[in-house]
Design an enzyme around this catalytic site. Structure first.
Site, PDB file in Angstrom:
ATOM      1  CB  SER A  49      -0.850  -0.227   1.196  1.00  0.00           C
ATOM      2  OG  SER A  49       0.001   0.102   2.365  1.00  0.00           O
ATOM      3  CG  ASP A  84      -3.326  -3.072  -1.792  1.00  0.00           C
ATOM      4  OD1 ASP A  84      -4.327  -3.428  -2.968  1.00  0.00           O
ATOM      5  OD2 ASP A  84      -3.565  -3.526  -0.663  1.00  0.00           O
ATOM      6  CG  ASN A 231      -2.744  -5.798   5.119  1.00  0.00           C
ATOM      7  OD1 ASN A 231      -1.726  -6.327   5.660  1.00  0.00           O
ATOM      8  ND2 ASN A 231      -3.116  -4.715   5.310  1.00  0.00           N
TER       9      ASN A 231
HETATM   10  P1  13P Z   1      -7.848  -7.349   4.448  1.00  0.00           P
HETATM   11  O1  13P Z   1      -6.961  -6.409   5.105  1.00  0.00           O
HETATM   12  O2  13P Z   1      -9.075  -7.194   4.678  1.00  0.00           O
HETATM   13  O3  13P Z   1      -7.341  -8.760   4.350  1.00  0.00           O
HETATM   14  O4  13P Z   1      -7.967  -6.643   3.087  1.00  0.00           O
HETATM   15  C1  13P Z   1      -6.734  -6.687   2.254  1.00  0.00           C
HETATM   16  C2  13P Z   1      -6.947  -6.095   1.064  1.00  0.00           C
HETATM   17  O5  13P Z   1      -7.764  -5.966   0.252  1.00  0.00           O
HETATM   18  C3  13P Z   1      -5.801  -5.124   0.398  1.00  0.00           C
HETATM   19  O6  13P Z   1      -5.952  -4.637  -0.775  1.00  0.00           O
END
Ligand code: 13P
Length: 283
Positions: A49, A84, A231
């Site tokens: 991210s 991301d 994540n």
């Molecule tokens: P989570 O943190 O809910 O697993 O989502 C991760 C995500 O979609 C990153 O783009």
């Protein structure tokens, strides 16, 4: 082997499984993910991210960490370095220039025309440099926005229009999942996944992959999901393990020991996700 996501996602589409996207936060997590995915012989998408990029030092640092670990650990599975939720065309360009092999441009908070325009600009820049592009339609929402009620399900006609006009490589339609910890069981619209996949013929991405019951994930893959973003699940098991370790070892001060306390737990979750997604031995 550092690659873009094109071939791995096309293969997943044909084989009806999903490639795991694991978010990284630091050097250690990157190593755990690479080692475990190599062990399981699965292709993997390393998701970063913008927040994690800033935290880790910058675009070049992230690329350096992933690429150098791939070399030093003799990683032979296909590995994509993926931005991301890129929030701007500029951010995507900077990642591409630094050596990312895949980017997501998330313009889902804008109106459809603006979303399409931003995605187009990124695709134009990315494809010339052999970088793949993911876009979002509807709005996944979730903990990133503080609440979980802000999911805007994707509209089929919008998805078709965006794909037709932009030439993206994968699409993340909002189908009922959300980022972060779920309050209750998510309501995934399987028909929406299936129709969007049929109409666009693209590999589809499910965001918010943590905390969704296994059966729902399996059904989503059957209907057209080929990439699952994970994540929070990793963060939860890691922090729990480290918290316990510190409580039980109050004399430890070596940061390597502290961070390492969560290694096995992270690797265990990675194994489970790979088995669930069906990507083992697909590298
Ligand atoms: P989570 O943190 O809910 O697993 O989502 C991760 C995500 O979609 C990153 O783009």
């Amino acid at each position: 082997m550092i690659v873009n996501t094109k071939e791995m996602l096309e293969k997943a589409k044909i084989g009806k499984y999903a490639v795991p996207h694991f978010n990284i936060n630091n050097l250690e997590w990157t190593r755990y993910i690479l080692e475990e995915c190599q062990k399981k012989n699965t292709p993997v998408i390393i998701g970063v991210s913008e927040g994690a990029i800033t935290y880790m030092g910058g675009y070049h640092t992230v690329v350096g960490i992933v690429r150098n670990l791939v070399t030093d650990l003799n990683i032979t599975i296909p590995v994509a370095i993926h931005l991301d939720h890129g929030s701007s065309v500029e951010s995507c360009r900077r990642c591409i220039d630094a050596g990312f092999t895949s980017v997501m441009i998330d313009a889902s908070k804008y109106d459809l025309e603006t979303n399409i325009q931003m995605v187009k600009e990124v695709v134009e820049y990315a494809h010339l440099r052999n970088v793949t592009v993911e876009a979002e339609i509807g709005h996944v929402g979730g903990a990133e926005d503080g609440i979980q009620s802000d999911i805007a399900y994707a509209k089929l006609e919008d998805a078709i229009k965006l794909v037709k006009e932009t030439n993206i490589d994968s699409l993340a339609p909002a189908v009922g999942s959300a980022h972060g910890i779920y309050k209750g069981i998510p309501k995934i619209n399987y028909e929406l996944i299936e129709t969007i996949q049929k109409e666009t013929q693209l590999p589809l991405v499910l965001h918010g992959g943590s905390g969704i019951p296994d059966e729902i994930i399996k059904e989503s893959i059957q209907r057209g999901i080929n990439k699952l973003n994970i994540n929070t699940d990793l963060q939860i098991v890691w922090s729990k393990a480290v918290r316990t370790f510190l409580q039980e070892n109050d004399e430890v001060y070596d940061p390597r020991k502290v961070i390492k306390a969560g290694e096995l737990n992270i690797k265990e979750i990675i194994d489970k996700k790979i088995a669930l997604l069906g990507s083992e031995n697909q590298a």
